[in-house]
Design a protein around this motif. Structure first.
Motif, PDB file in Angstrom:
ATOM      1  N   PRO A 147       9.959 -12.644   5.118  1.00 17.76           N
ATOM      2  CA  PRO A 147       8.626 -13.254   5.325  1.00 17.76           C
ATOM      3  C   PRO A 147       7.726 -13.278   4.088  1.00 17.76           C
ATOM      4  CG  PRO A 147       9.184 -11.790   7.130  1.00 17.76           C
ATOM      5  CD  PRO A 147      10.244 -11.603   6.106  1.00 17.76           C
ATOM      6  N   ALA A 148       7.848 -12.297   3.193  1.00 21.47           N
ATOM      7  CA  ALA A 148       6.941 -12.240   2.043  1.00 21.47           C
ATOM      8  C   ALA A 148       7.306 -13.223   0.944  1.00 21.47           C
ATOM      9  CB  ALA A 148       6.927 -10.829   1.474  1.00 21.47           C
ATOM     10  N   HIS A 149       8.523 -13.773   1.016  1.00 20.42           N
ATOM     11  CA  HIS A 149       8.970 -14.681  -0.043  1.00 20.42           C
ATOM     12  C   HIS A 149       8.119 -15.950  -0.040  1.00 20.42           C
ATOM     13  CE1 HIS A 149      11.733 -16.189  -3.032  1.00 20.42           C
ATOM     14  NE2 HIS A 149      11.920 -17.302  -2.343  1.00 20.42           N
ATOM     15  N   GLY A 150       7.530 -16.256  -1.200  1.00 21.01           N
ATOM     16  CA  GLY A 150       6.669 -17.429  -1.311  1.00 21.01           C
ATOM     17  C   GLY A 150       5.228 -17.163  -0.942  1.00 21.01           C
ATOM     18  N   VAL A 151       4.962 -15.959  -0.421  1.00 20.55           N
ATOM     19  CA  VAL A 151       3.593 -15.586  -0.041  1.00 20.55           C
ATOM     20  C   VAL A 151       3.040 -14.527  -0.999  1.00 20.55           C
ATOM     21  CG1 VAL A 151       2.120 -14.651   1.796  1.00 20.55           C
ATOM     22  CG2 VAL A 151       4.074 -16.124   2.376  1.00 20.55           C
ATOM     23  N   VAL A 152       3.836 -13.507  -1.223  1.00 23.51           N
ATOM     24  CA  VAL A 152       3.495 -12.465  -2.188  1.00 23.51           C
ATOM     25  C   VAL A 152       4.179 -12.809  -3.507  1.00 23.51           C
ATOM     26  CG1 VAL A 152       3.635  -9.998  -2.706  1.00 23.51           C
ATOM     27  CG2 VAL A 152       3.294 -10.764  -0.341  1.00 23.51           C
ATOM     28  N   GLU A 153       3.494 -12.593  -4.615  1.00 24.28           N
ATOM     29  CA  GLU A 153       4.021 -13.003  -5.910  1.00 24.28           C
ATOM     30  C   GLU A 153       4.311 -11.807  -6.806  1.00 24.28           C
ATOM     31  OE1 GLU A 153       1.307 -15.722  -7.717  1.00 24.28           O
ATOM     32  OE2 GLU A 153       1.342 -17.157  -6.033  1.00 24.28           O
ATOM     33  N   GLU A 154       5.297 -11.984  -7.673  1.00 27.46           N
ATOM     34  CA  GLU A 154       5.604 -10.964  -8.658  1.00 27.46           C
ATOM     35  C   GLU A 154       4.367 -10.693  -9.517  1.00 27.46           C
ATOM     36  OE1 GLU A 154       8.648 -10.213 -12.453  1.00 27.46           O
ATOM     37  OE2 GLU A 154       8.950 -11.912 -11.075  1.00 27.46           O
ATOM     38  N   GLY A 155       4.061  -9.417  -9.721  1.00 25.95           N
ATOM     39  CA  GLY A 155       2.882  -9.049 -10.500  1.00 25.95           C
ATOM     40  C   GLY A 155       1.673  -8.711  -9.655  1.00 25.95           C
ATOM     41  N   ASP A 156       1.712  -9.022  -8.346  1.00 25.88           N
ATOM     42  CA  ASP A 156       0.612  -8.643  -7.463  1.00 25.88           C
ATOM     43  C   ASP A 156       0.512  -7.119  -7.370  1.00 25.88           C
ATOM     44  OD1 ASP A 156       0.055 -11.272  -6.927  1.00 25.88           O
ATOM     45  OD2 ASP A 156       0.971 -11.288  -4.930  1.00 25.88           O
ATOM     46  N   LEU A 157      -0.700  -6.616  -7.323  1.00 23.54           N
ATOM     47  CA  LEU A 157      -0.945  -5.205  -7.024  1.00 23.54           C
ATOM     48  C   LEU A 157      -1.342  -5.095  -5.564  1.00 23.54           C
ATOM     49  CD1 LEU A 157      -3.086  -4.206 -10.150  1.00 23.54           C
ATOM     50  CD2 LEU A 157      -0.625  -3.886  -9.823  1.00 23.54           C
ATOM     51  N   ILE A 158      -0.742  -4.167  -4.832  1.00 19.23           N
ATOM     52  CA  ILE A 158      -1.060  -4.006  -3.415  1.00 19.23           C
ATOM     53  C   ILE A 158      -2.164  -2.963  -3.291  1.00 19.23           C
ATOM     54  CG2 ILE A 158      -0.161  -3.433  -1.130  1.00 19.23           C
ATOM     55  CD1 ILE A 158       2.592  -4.271  -2.091  1.00 19.23           C
ATOM     56  N   LEU A 159      -3.333  -3.413  -2.830  1.00 26.21           N
ATOM     57  CA  LEU A 159      -4.510  -2.547  -2.765  1.00 26.21           C
ATOM     58  C   LEU A 159      -4.684  -1.892  -1.400  1.00 26.21           C
ATOM     59  CD1 LEU A 159      -7.098  -4.856  -4.602  1.00 26.21           C
ATOM     60  CD2 LEU A 159      -5.556  -3.137  -5.588  1.00 26.21           C
ATOM     61  N   ALA A 160      -4.347  -2.624  -0.330  1.00 25.34           N
ATOM     62  CA  ALA A 160      -4.583  -2.105   1.018  1.00 25.34           C
ATOM     63  C   ALA A 160      -3.591  -2.711   2.000  1.00 25.34           C
ATOM     64  CB  ALA A 160      -6.017  -2.402   1.465  1.00 25.34           C
ATOM     65  N   VAL A 161      -3.355  -2.005   3.095  1.00 20.13           N
ATOM     66  CA  VAL A 161      -2.508  -2.470   4.185  1.00 20.13           C
ATOM     67  C   VAL A 161      -3.329  -2.410   5.467  1.00 20.13           C
ATOM     68  CG1 VAL A 161      -0.398  -2.070   5.532  1.00 20.13           C
ATOM     69  CG2 VAL A 161      -0.401  -1.651   3.050  1.00 20.13           C
ATOM     70  N   ASP A 162      -3.526  -3.557   6.109  1.00 24.48           N
ATOM     71  CA  ASP A 162      -4.379  -3.653   7.301  1.00 24.48           C
ATOM     72  C   ASP A 162      -5.775  -3.083   7.034  1.00 24.48           C
ATOM     73  OD1 ASP A 162      -2.465  -4.908   8.839  1.00 24.48           O
ATOM     74  OD2 ASP A 162      -1.649  -3.031   9.620  1.00 24.48           O
ATOM     75  N   GLY A 163      -6.281  -3.339   5.838  1.00 28.16           N
ATOM     76  CA  GLY A 163      -7.623  -2.894   5.492  1.00 28.16           C
ATOM     77  C   GLY A 163      -7.720  -1.449   5.051  1.00 28.16           C
ATOM     78  N   GLU A 164      -6.635  -0.688   5.163  1.00 23.19           N
ATOM     79  CA  GLU A 164      -6.655   0.719   4.752  1.00 23.19           C
ATOM     80  C   GLU A 164      -6.172   0.825   3.303  1.00 23.19           C
ATOM     81  OE1 GLU A 164      -4.594   5.022   5.903  1.00 23.19           O
ATOM     82  OE2 GLU A 164      -4.332   3.277   7.211  1.00 23.19           O
ATOM     83  N   PRO A 165      -7.005   1.370   2.409  1.00 24.19           N
ATOM     84  CA  PRO A 165      -6.610   1.465   0.999  1.00 24.19           C
ATOM     85  C   PRO A 165      -5.319   2.264   0.816  1.00 24.19           C
ATOM     86  CG  PRO A 165      -8.949   1.918   1.266  1.00 24.19           C
ATOM     87  CD  PRO A 165      -8.352   1.867   2.648  1.00 24.19           C
ATOM     88  N   VAL A 166      -4.492   1.789  -0.074  1.00 25.17           N
ATOM     89  CA  VAL A 166      -3.247   2.495  -0.383  1.00 25.17           C
ATOM     90  C   VAL A 166      -3.576   3.701  -1.262  1.00 25.17           C
ATOM     91  CG1 VAL A 166      -1.004   2.346  -1.515  1.00 25.17           C
ATOM     92  CG2 VAL A 166      -1.904   0.371  -0.261  1.00 25.17           C
ATOM     93  N   PRO A 167      -3.199   4.922  -0.858  1.00 28.55           N
ATOM     94  CA  PRO A 167      -3.450   6.087  -1.717  1.00 28.55           C
ATOM     95  C   PRO A 167      -2.653   5.975  -3.016  1.00 28.55           C
ATOM     96  CG  PRO A 167      -2.061   6.690   0.146  1.00 28.55           C
ATOM     97  CD  PRO A 167      -2.523   5.287   0.390  1.00 28.55           C
ATOM     98  N   THR A 168      -3.329   6.183  -4.120  1.00 28.63           N
ATOM     99  CA  THR A 168      -2.691   6.013  -5.421  1.00 28.63           C
ATOM    100  C   THR A 168      -2.745   7.267  -6.284  1.00 28.63           C
ATOM    101  OG1 THR A 168      -4.745   5.141  -6.381  1.00 28.63           O
ATOM    102  CG2 THR A 168      -3.181   3.547  -5.470  1.00 28.63           C
ATOM    103  N   GLU A 169      -3.461   8.293  -5.842  1.00 25.33           N
ATOM    104  CA  GLU A 169      -3.596   9.485  -6.669  1.00 25.33           C
ATOM    105  C   GLU A 169      -2.516  10.502  -6.309  1.00 25.33           C
ATOM    106  OE1 GLU A 169      -6.760  13.056  -7.728  1.00 25.33           O
ATOM    107  OE2 GLU A 169      -7.512  11.087  -7.135  1.00 25.33           O
ATOM    108  N   GLY A 170      -1.594  10.694  -7.227  1.00 24.78           N
ATOM    109  CA  GLY A 170      -0.539  11.680  -7.028  1.00 24.78           C
ATOM    110  C   GLY A 170      -0.912  13.009  -7.647  1.00 24.78           C
ATOM    111  N   GLY A 171      -0.051  14.007  -7.373  1.00 24.87           N
ATOM    112  CA  GLY A 171      -0.267  15.327  -7.944  1.00 24.87           C
ATOM    113  C   GLY A 171      -1.157  16.207  -7.109  1.00 24.87           C
TER     114      GLY A 171
END
Length: 353
Positions: A147-171
């Motif tokens: 389903p994502a083929h042709g909709v999501v593009e190479e180089g996109d950064l994914i910021l949130a899923v269903d409005g919930e921010p993606v946690p990015t701070e590790g450690g």
């Protein structure tokens, strides 16, 4: 006369067949590289932007040396000789050189795997040490027909899923996935066929896309996005091992990085070798060639060998079985615990059953 001629021809054909090329590889014990040492007078692990330490002992990655391949096929006699050797193994050529993939493509893929393993090793080591870093999920491609083929593009950064921010701070909380691991978990937390909304950063512009999920290879919900992580580490880690590819040194890289960043050494002066892949969240995965790698480790002076739990079935098949103290690990934390047991002499090493 007919029998004599037939016998001569039969013997000739038999001898000649020994030198016919066959589509098999021979795996033999390869190099060991101490991640705490040097290669060509350069440190294997060099750390900048943080104080690093040097300690006694060794944490060696081990390799398998392969002979053969589509462009340099071995003859039948060489393969039979290797099959009879206690330190070598014979493998179908297609395991390393899949159909339709050139040797150059295989080499390129192994180089990419090596580079990715070094990045994941750095993240895993910093997680274990509690040092914060940022891992932003980056789209490296999409799966055609999903389903994502042709909709999501190479180089996109994914910021949130269903409005919930993606946690990015590790450690921080080592039990919580971040970056690409978090995206996979957040998208998969629904039934196949349910919709999911992704918030993307596309060349600086925020874009929202809604995609209907499908059942992925693992049975959960998926959209067919290939994700890597754009890492921002607080320290600069440079790893140099020469012309070695593949992901199987990941665990030992992570331990080597931890040793460099720790005031107290991990090994207590012991010589330790091991093999296993690593993920950014510290999971240790199985690898092939453990039989030959154990021989390499024992040959070059290792006393202990750390092996991924998934590879335990290979341990007893090695010619070095019984010559090394073998510890089974499933996570980087397990490996650190095993090294503490080795360093202090207290407790028991987890064994392969």
């Amino acid at each position: 006369m007919t029998l004599v001629v037939a016998l001569v021809l039969l013997v000739g054909l038999g001898v000649g067949s020994l030198f016919l090329p066959v589509p098999y590889l021979v795996a033999a014990p390869g190099l060991t590289v101490d991640t705490l040492g040097e290669v060509k007078e350069e440190p294997v692990i060099k750390i900048e932007d943080a104080r690093s330490y040097e300690h006694d002992g060794s944490l060696s990655m081990v390799t398998v040396q392969y002979a053969g391949g589509p462009q340099h096929r071995l003859d039948f006699l060489t393969v039979v000789t290797a099959w009879l050797s206690p330190t070598q193994a014979v493998l179908p050529e297609k395991l390393l050189f899949p159909s339709g993939r050139t040797p150059e493509e295989v080499t390129e893929r192994q180089t990419v795997q090596m580079n990715d393993s070094q990045t994941d090793a750095t993240a895993a080591a910093l997680n274990e040490l509690g040092m914060a870093y940022e891992a932003v999920p980056l789209v490296s491609g999409t799966v055609e027909g999903m389903p994502a083929h042709g909709v999501v593009e190479e180089g996109d950064l994914i910021l949130a899923v269903d409005g919930e921010p993606v946690p990015t701070e590790g450690g921080g909380d080592q039990g919580s996935p971040v970056g690409s691991s978090a995206v996979v978990e957040m998208v998969g937390d629904r039934e196949p066929g349910d919709p999911v909304e992704l918030t993307l950063d596309r060349d600086g512009e925020t874009v929202d896309v809604e995609i209907t999920t499908e059942e992925g290879d693992s049975g959960g919900a998926a959209v067919g996005v290939l994700i890597t992580d754009r890492m921002d580490f607080p320290v600069d880690v440079e790893i140099t091992v020469g012309d070695i590819g593949g992901p199987s040194a990941g665990m030992m890289f992570a331990l080597g990085i931890m040793d460099r960043l720790s005031e107290e050494g991990l090994t207590g002066g012991a010589d330790v070798a091991g093999t296993g892949t690593i993920t950014a969240d510290g999971r240790v995965g199985g690898v092939s060639g453990v039989q030959q790698k154990m021989v390499s480790a024992q040959r070059d002076g290792a006393e202990y060998f750390l092996v991924a739990a998934e590879s335990c079935s290979q341990v007893s098949q090695s010619a070095a079985y019984g010559e090394l103290e073998v510890a089974r690990v499933e996570t980087l934390a397990d490996a650190v615990d095993a090294l503490q047991t080795i360093r202090t002499g207290e407790g028991e090493l987890p064994r392969c059953e």
